[in-house]
Design an enzyme around this catalytic site. Structure first.
Site, PDB file in Angstrom:
ATOM      1  N   SER A 194     128.316 -96.313   1.969  1.00 25.70           N
ATOM      2  CA  SER A 194     126.903 -96.553   2.251  1.00 25.70           C
ATOM      3  C   SER A 194     126.396 -97.765   1.469  1.00 25.70           C
ATOM      4  O   SER A 194     126.835 -98.882   1.714  1.00 25.70           O
ATOM      5  CB  SER A 194     126.101 -95.283   1.941  1.00 25.70           C
ATOM      6  OG  SER A 194     124.815 -95.335   2.512  1.00 25.70           O
ATOM      7  N   ASP A 289     125.612 -90.871  12.654  1.00 26.15           N
ATOM      8  CA  ASP A 289     125.089 -91.592  11.496  1.00 26.15           C
ATOM      9  C   ASP A 289     124.187 -92.729  11.967  1.00 26.15           C
ATOM     10  O   ASP A 289     124.597 -93.536  12.809  1.00 26.15           O
ATOM     11  CB  ASP A 289     126.270 -92.142  10.688  1.00 26.15           C
ATOM     12  CG  ASP A 289     125.858 -92.852   9.402  1.00 26.15           C
ATOM     13  OD1 ASP A 289     124.656 -93.031   9.157  1.00 26.15           O
ATOM     14  OD2 ASP A 289     126.772 -93.231   8.639  1.00 26.15           O
ATOM     15  N   HIS A 319     126.879 -88.927   8.113  1.00 24.16           N
ATOM     16  CA  HIS A 319     126.833 -89.788   6.941  1.00 24.16           C
ATOM     17  C   HIS A 319     127.042 -88.949   5.677  1.00 24.16           C
ATOM     18  O   HIS A 319     126.605 -87.814   5.580  1.00 24.16           O
ATOM     19  CB  HIS A 319     125.459 -90.465   6.875  1.00 24.16           C
ATOM     20  CG  HIS A 319     125.351 -91.540   5.842  1.00 24.16           C
ATOM     21  ND1 HIS A 319     125.651 -92.850   6.110  1.00 24.16           N
ATOM     22  CD2 HIS A 319     124.975 -91.500   4.541  1.00 24.16           C
ATOM     23  CE1 HIS A 319     125.455 -93.577   5.017  1.00 24.16           C
ATOM     24  NE2 HIS A 319     125.052 -92.775   4.044  1.00 24.16           N
TER      25      HIS A 319
END
Length: 350
Positions: A194, A289, A319
């Site tokens: 991320s 996601d 995610h």
């Protein structure tokens, strides 16, 4: 740090739930969720159900509260500590001070070995080496690499470009001190999930453009790579799937507040004018996601520039799955795949 008895009991109960017979787990999770031609994995759907029942969320009130809750809840999903992996603290010079880091070395790994400079996720605002401890241990053990997990400074106290400066300093340190770290300077990768994926992509881009030492490989796990465009996946998966659109706005507001050029390649590496010559990349996306489409768009941009790139869309996951290895089996399967890709990627760079 000792795990509080209450958290330990909750973690055991959560893990037990995932070992119930599949029909029982399906009953608890509800009817299969299908979006955009994909079906959410039962493990992921069950985890989301538990999150909803508990009232937990990735962002919860203030920055301080959100950080504290993430630190406290990590033990619910991270699983039993992965061993045998030795650790030692490392201080990395950066600016006028230093950054804390942890070097993970799996048992029996010879010197010099490949090294992954790892940047944790958390929207540049939350998360730490502690929240990603087991993720670093897993990658070290199963990829057969040393992992240097970096405690870069967080927003809003240190907004963009502070974390970028820290990430570059960490890579430069790893290369300069490779012998001290037991690493091969020609086989140093950058990677993260991320926000950490964003920093990894930026380090690869900046290090390549300036000349001199650059990463040998990039492991980009559901990375954020473009602050300027809302893609289709953000519209489809922006609610009730762990990372929400509301949370993304909150993170972005702290890391890149008003006045920051969102098209700056150090923030949005997808928008760099030239991606040629970058190190090979393995890009992992999750089907459910909001960041899925920009991660895959970055892969296409690299491929068009002649960069060797492989994309693995984990179509049935959400995610954040790098941190969910302690519950069910589906998350571990996906993490094992990326560990294998890291092993092969750094073997090829030797």
């Amino acid at each position: 740090m000792a795990i509080p008895p209450q958290i330990r009991a909750q973690a055991a109960a959560a893990q037990l739930l995932f070992w119930l017979p599949r029909p029982v787990r399906r009953l608890i999770a509800g009817a299969p969720l299908r979006l955009d031609g994909q079906e959410l994995a039962l493990d992921a759907q069950l985890l989301l159900k538990l999150q909803k029942l508990s009232g937990a969320s990735l962002v919860n009130g203030s920055v301080e509260r959100s950080r504290a809750l993430l630190e406290a809840s990590q033990h619910l999903v991270n699983g039993k500590r992965i061993d045998p992996v030795a650790t030692r603290d490392v201080a990395i010079p950066s600016g006028d001070g230093s950054l804390d880091a942890t070097l993970y070395t799996p048992a029996g790994l010879p010197e010099p070995s490949p090294l992954l400079v790892f940047f944790h996720g958390g929207g540049w605002v939350i998360g730490s080496r502690a929240t990603h401890d087991n993720a670093a241990r897993y990658l070290a053990k199963h990829a057969g690499v040393r992992v240097l997990s970096v405690e870069y400074r967080l927003a809003p106290e240190t907004p963009f470009p502070g974390p970028v400066d820290d990430a570059l300093a960490a890579f430069d340190y790893a290369h300069a001190k490779a012998a001290d770290l037991g690493a091969d300077p020609d086989r140093i990768a950058v990677g993260g999930d991320s926000a950490g994926g964003n920093l990894s992509a930026v380090v690869a881009l900046e290090a390549t453009r300036r000349g001199g030492p650059a990463p040998a490989f990039q492991l980009l796990i559901y990375p954020a790579v473009d602050f300027t465009t809302r893609r289709r996946s953000r519209e489809i998966f922006g609610e009730d799937l762990f990372l929400t659109d509301e949370a993304m706005v909150w993170f972005e507001g702290h890391y890149a507040p008003e006045g920051v050029d969102k098209a700056d390649p150090r923030l949005s590496p997808l928008l760099a004018s030239d991606h040629s010559g970058l190190p090979p990349a393995y890009i992992v996306t999750a089907g459910f996601d909001p960041l899925r489409d920009e991660g895959e768009a970055y892969a296409e941009k690299l491929r068009a520039a002649g960069v060797p790139v492989a994309v693995s869309r984990q179509a049935d996951l959400i995610h954040g799955f790098l941190n969910f290895a302690g519950v069910g089996t589906r998350f571990r399967e996906a993490i094992a795949e990326m560990a294998g890709a890291l092993r092969v990627g750094l073997a090829k760079s030797s």
